[in-house]
Design a protein around this motif. Structure first.
Motif, PDB file in Angstrom:
ATOM      1  N   ALA A   9      41.276   5.356 -24.606  1.00  7.55           N
ATOM      2  CA  ALA A   9      41.345   6.701 -25.183  1.00  7.55           C
ATOM      3  C   ALA A   9      40.030   7.121 -25.843  1.00  7.55           C
ATOM      4  N   LEU A  10      39.477   6.265 -26.703  1.00 10.23           N
ATOM      5  CA  LEU A  10      38.242   6.582 -27.400  1.00 10.23           C
ATOM      6  C   LEU A  10      37.736   5.352 -28.126  1.00 10.23           C
ATOM      7  N   SER A  11      36.528   5.454 -28.640  1.00  7.86           N
ATOM      8  CA  SER A  11      35.949   4.378 -29.428  1.00  7.86           C
ATOM      9  C   SER A  11      36.642   4.315 -30.785  1.00  7.86           C
ATOM     10  N   ALA A  12      36.899   3.124 -31.259  1.00  4.45           N
ATOM     11  CA  ALA A  12      37.490   2.967 -32.586  1.00  4.45           C
ATOM     12  C   ALA A  12      36.587   3.566 -33.669  1.00  4.45           C
ATOM     13  N   VAL A  21      42.887  13.208 -34.514  1.00  6.64           N
ATOM     14  CA  VAL A  21      41.886  13.604 -33.521  1.00  6.64           C
ATOM     15  C   VAL A  21      42.602  13.849 -32.199  1.00  6.64           C
ATOM     16  N   GLY A  22      42.166  14.864 -31.466  1.00  3.91           N
ATOM     17  CA  GLY A  22      42.732  15.158 -30.158  1.00  3.91           C
ATOM     18  C   GLY A  22      41.878  14.563 -29.058  1.00  3.91           C
ATOM     19  N   VAL A  23      42.526  13.989 -28.041  1.00  5.79           N
ATOM     20  CA  VAL A  23      41.832  13.426 -26.885  1.00  5.79           C
ATOM     21  C   VAL A  23      42.655  13.723 -25.635  1.00  5.79           C
ATOM     22  N   VAL A  24      41.992  13.688 -24.500  1.00  8.31           N
ATOM     23  CA  VAL A  24      42.705  13.789 -23.225  1.00  8.31           C
ATOM     24  C   VAL A  24      42.688  12.403 -22.600  1.00  8.31           C
ATOM     25  N   VAL A  25      43.873  11.878 -22.310  1.00 10.88           N
ATOM     26  CA  VAL A  25      44.023  10.541 -21.744  1.00 10.88           C
ATOM     27  C   VAL A  25      44.931  10.655 -20.518  1.00 10.88           C
ATOM     28  N   ALA A  26      44.435  10.196 -19.390  1.00 10.47           N
ATOM     29  CA  ALA A  26      45.204  10.238 -18.140  1.00 10.47           C
ATOM     30  C   ALA A  26      45.763  11.635 -17.878  1.00 10.47           C
ATOM     31  N   GLY A  27      44.964  12.659 -18.201  1.00 13.24           N
ATOM     32  CA  GLY A  27      45.362  14.036 -17.973  1.00 13.24           C
ATOM     33  C   GLY A  27      46.322  14.606 -18.994  1.00 13.24           C
ATOM     34  N   ARG A  28      46.610  13.862 -20.064  1.00 12.65           N
ATOM     35  CA  ARG A  28      47.539  14.322 -21.105  1.00 12.65           C
ATOM     36  C   ARG A  28      46.770  14.627 -22.385  1.00 12.65           C
ATOM     37  N   ASN A  44      49.900  16.218 -28.123  1.00 13.18           N
ATOM     38  CA  ASN A  44      49.107  17.035 -29.036  1.00 13.18           C
ATOM     39  C   ASN A  44      49.589  18.478 -29.112  1.00 13.18           C
ATOM     40  N   ILE A  45      50.502  18.873 -28.240  1.00 13.28           N
ATOM     41  CA  ILE A  45      50.974  20.250 -28.212  1.00 13.28           C
ATOM     42  C   ILE A  45      52.337  20.340 -28.889  1.00 13.28           C
ATOM     43  N   CYS A  46      52.436  21.243 -29.866  1.00 12.04           N
ATOM     44  CA  CYS A  46      53.690  21.457 -30.595  1.00 12.04           C
ATOM     45  C   CYS A  46      54.793  21.840 -29.617  1.00 12.04           C
ATOM     46  N   THR A  47      55.998  21.328 -29.835  1.00 17.08           N
ATOM     47  CA  THR A  47      57.130  21.631 -28.959  1.00 17.08           C
ATOM     48  C   THR A  47      57.735  23.000 -29.247  1.00 17.08           C
ATOM     49  N   HIS A  48      57.330  23.643 -30.328  1.00 11.51           N
ATOM     50  CA  HIS A  48      57.857  24.961 -30.680  1.00 11.51           C
ATOM     51  C   HIS A  48      56.948  26.082 -30.207  1.00 11.51           C
ATOM     52  N   GLY A  49      55.660  25.932 -30.423  1.00  7.93           N
ATOM     53  CA  GLY A  49      54.682  26.933 -30.011  1.00  7.93           C
ATOM     54  C   GLY A  49      53.503  26.209 -29.397  1.00  7.93           C
TER      55      GLY A  49
END
Length: 105
Positions: A9-12, A21-28, A44-49
């Motif tokens: 995902a990222l460096s520690a 922190v937001g990251v894109v991992v395997a297209g997610r 990372n995306i809220c389930t409400h909005g």
């Protein structure tokens, strides 16, 4: 049987202290949280909005959505207050060497 794998995902070193922190991992789009010495990961995306939780406010184990102030427990994605009702997907996360990895299926 579900195929699960650990994905980089990222460096520690890029982990924030007691923040998210937001990251894109395997297209997610994934949010990775540090709370003390613990790591957690959810969608990372809220389930409400359609808001990115990495832009929200982390208070202990709760992330507040920046759009409608709904809150989720980062440990398991459970909704904590209205207007959110649907949980976030959570992911196992750990540090291997100097890298943060997530278990993705």
């Amino acid at each position: 049987m579900t195929d699960t794998r650990w994905v980089d995902a990222l460096s520690a070193e890029d982990l924030p202290t007691d923040d998210v922190v937001g990251v894109v991992v395997a297209g997610r789009d994934i949010a990775i949280y540090t709370v003390g010495d613990e790591l957690y990961a959810t969608d990372n995306i809220c389930t409400h909005g359609h808001a990115r939780l990495c832009d929200g406010f982390l208070d202990g184990h709760e992330i507040e959505c920046p759009l409608h102030q709904g809150k989720f427990d980062v440990r398991d994605g459970k909704p904590m207050c209205e207007p959110v009702a649907e949980p976030l997907r959570s992911y196992p996360v750990r540090i291997e060497g100097r890298r943060v990895v997530l278990q993705i299926d």
